[in-house]
Motif scaffolding. Structure first.
Motif, short mmCIF file in Angstrom:
data_model
loop_
_atom_site.label_atom_id
_atom_site.label_comp_id
_atom_site.label_asym_id
_atom_site.label_seq_id
_atom_site.Cartn_x
_atom_site.Cartn_y
_atom_site.Cartn_z
N SER A 1 0.83 -1.20 0.00
CA SER A 1 0.00 0.00 0.00
C SER A 1 0.87 1.25 0.00
O SER A 1 2.04 1.22 0.40
CB SER A 1 -0.91 0.01 1.23
OG SER A 1 -0.15 0.22 2.41
N GLU A 2 0.31 2.34 -0.47
CA GLU A 2 1.07 3.59 -0.49
C GLU A 2 1.47 4.02 0.92
O GLU A 2 2.54 4.58 1.13
CB GLU A 2 0.24 4.67 -1.18
CG GLU A 2 0.03 4.39 -2.67
CD GLU A 2 -0.76 5.48 -3.37
OE1 GLU A 2 -1.02 6.53 -2.73
OE2 GLU A 2 -1.13 5.29 -4.54
N SER A 3 0.61 3.72 1.89
CA SER A 3 0.93 4.06 3.28
C SER A 3 2.13 3.25 3.77
O SER A 3 3.05 3.78 4.39
CB SER A 3 -0.28 3.78 4.18
OG SER A 3 0.05 3.98 5.54
N ASP B 1 5.39 4.44 2.22
CA ASP B 1 5.92 5.66 2.84
C ASP B 1 6.51 5.41 4.22
O ASP B 1 7.49 6.05 4.61
CB ASP B 1 4.81 6.71 2.96
CG ASP B 1 4.39 7.28 1.61
OD1 ASP B 1 5.21 7.24 0.67
OD2 ASP B 1 3.24 7.73 1.50
N ASN B 2 5.92 4.46 4.96
CA ASN B 2 6.29 4.28 6.36
C ASN B 2 7.19 3.08 6.66
O ASN B 2 7.84 3.05 7.70
CB ASN B 2 5.03 4.16 7.21
CG ASN B 2 4.19 5.42 7.18
OD1 ASN B 2 4.67 6.51 7.47
ND2 ASN B 2 2.92 5.28 6.82
#
Length: 343
Positions: free
Chosen positions: A242-244, A247-248
């Motif tokens: 996922s994009e989240s 990023d994390n």
């Protein structure tokens, strides 16, 4: 049993033992620690429990059989290793002997990739899985694990973990905190072998994955990690994680500095401040140098700029094809370049 975090290592191409690769990693991490005055007395081997898995002895047996036979590598694999993982793999290896170095040392490094692609790779994965299960059994539930893999080892470990944990949320799965892959070749190798792609496997962070953070590191002048060879380089479009999570929990590090002429060296990778700082921060709970000390440590990093342009031009001048044969040619040529330079 111990409450210390556990670091699991896996080497890449070439001749290694579990001890020799461990020594390389420990030396380079300690070299980085010495650049920080507040932490220079620490030794990473005292802070972590380190296990190193070597599969090279399995390759060495087959290398000797090939060396003592009168067959070409292509013919030996086809006739002696009882088939391949995918029906079309032999088509990808047609004429592979022309890409192998004539020197035994060159041949050894490149041959590892070819051997792993054959059905013999299943024996390697089976061995690695047994080693992993043994390591997990030596430590209590709740132990924190870190993985560090290099070169061909990125693919061997990827394939082994994906087989060991076939479910998205395996019961009793060890807590893998960080996963460090250096010069990741898993996309090219799985493309050739037909095994699960790293873009589709559970060896990833986030939902459906088995680790908290994934570090993907390559040197822009490492020929093994040239984009030409399907370098593992996921995009932030939701197709991998996922994009989240991207990023994390996903960390891409591209190194450019030279501490060693061999840009594929695991020592050179780890000693680079772009790598060593986040690595030490992840491995050591109390590693938190001031900005001043961090700046001083970065300045203490010894740069080697020897023949930068020659190495940078290697991809353009090599004329490599974007397949396994091209990778094999790049490996043998790169090794030959270093050997000739030392003469």
């Amino acid at each position: 049993m111990s409450d210390k975090p556990v670091l699991i290592l896996m080497h890449g191409i070439g001749m290694h033992t579990s001890d020799s690769f461990k020594e390389d990693v420990v030396e380079s991490i300690n070299n980085a620690l010495e650049r920080y005055p507040s932490y220079k007395k620490l030794k990473i081997e005292n802070e972590l429990i380190i296990h190193s898995i070597s599969y090279d002895h399995l390759f060495e047996k087959i290398r000797k059989e090939i060396s003592s036979s009168s067959k070409t590598v292509e013919h030996f694999i086809k006739t002696q290793l009882a088939g391949v993982d995918t029906p079309d793999l032999m088509n990808k290896l047609i004429g592979i002997d022309a890409n192998l170095g004539s020197d035994t040392f060159e041949n050894t490094h490149a041959l590892d990739v070819i051997l792993y692609l054959s059905i013999f790779g299943e024996s390697v994965r089976g061995f690695v899985i047994k080693e992993l299960v043994s390591i997990f059994g030596q430590h209590s539930a709740g132990t924190t694990y870190h993985f560090l893999t290099h070169s061909l080892g990125t693919s061997v470990m990827h394939d082994s973990l994906n087989k060991l944990f076939p479910d998205e949320k395996p019961l009793g799965q060890p807590q893998i905190s960080t996963y460090w892959s250096f010069a990741n070749v898993s996309d090219l190798v799985t493309w050739a072998s037909g095994l699960t792609s790293p873009y589709q496997s559970i060896v990833k962070p986030g939902v459906g994955g088995i680790m908290n953070e994934f570090y993907n590191i390559y040197h822009e002048c490492d020929p093994i990690a040239f984009d030409l060879f399907r370098r593992f380089d996921p995009k932030n479009n939701g197709s991998w994680i996922s994009e989240s999570a991207f990023d994390n929990a996903y960390r891409k590090i591209v190194t450019k500095e030279f501490s060693r002429k061999n840009t594929h060296s695991i020592k050179g990778y780890i000693e680079d401040p772009k790598v060593s700082y986040p690595l030490l921060y992840a491995f050591l709970d109390d590693f938190d140098p001031s900005s001043t000390e961090q700046t001083q440590a970065n300045k203490a990093f010894k740069h080697y700029q020897g023949e930068l342009n020659k190495i940078k031009n290697y991809q353009q001048t090599g004329g490599f094809t974007a397949d396994i044969k091209g990778l094999v040619a790049a490996i043998t040529g790169f090794i030959r370049y270093f050997k000739e330079d030392k003469q």
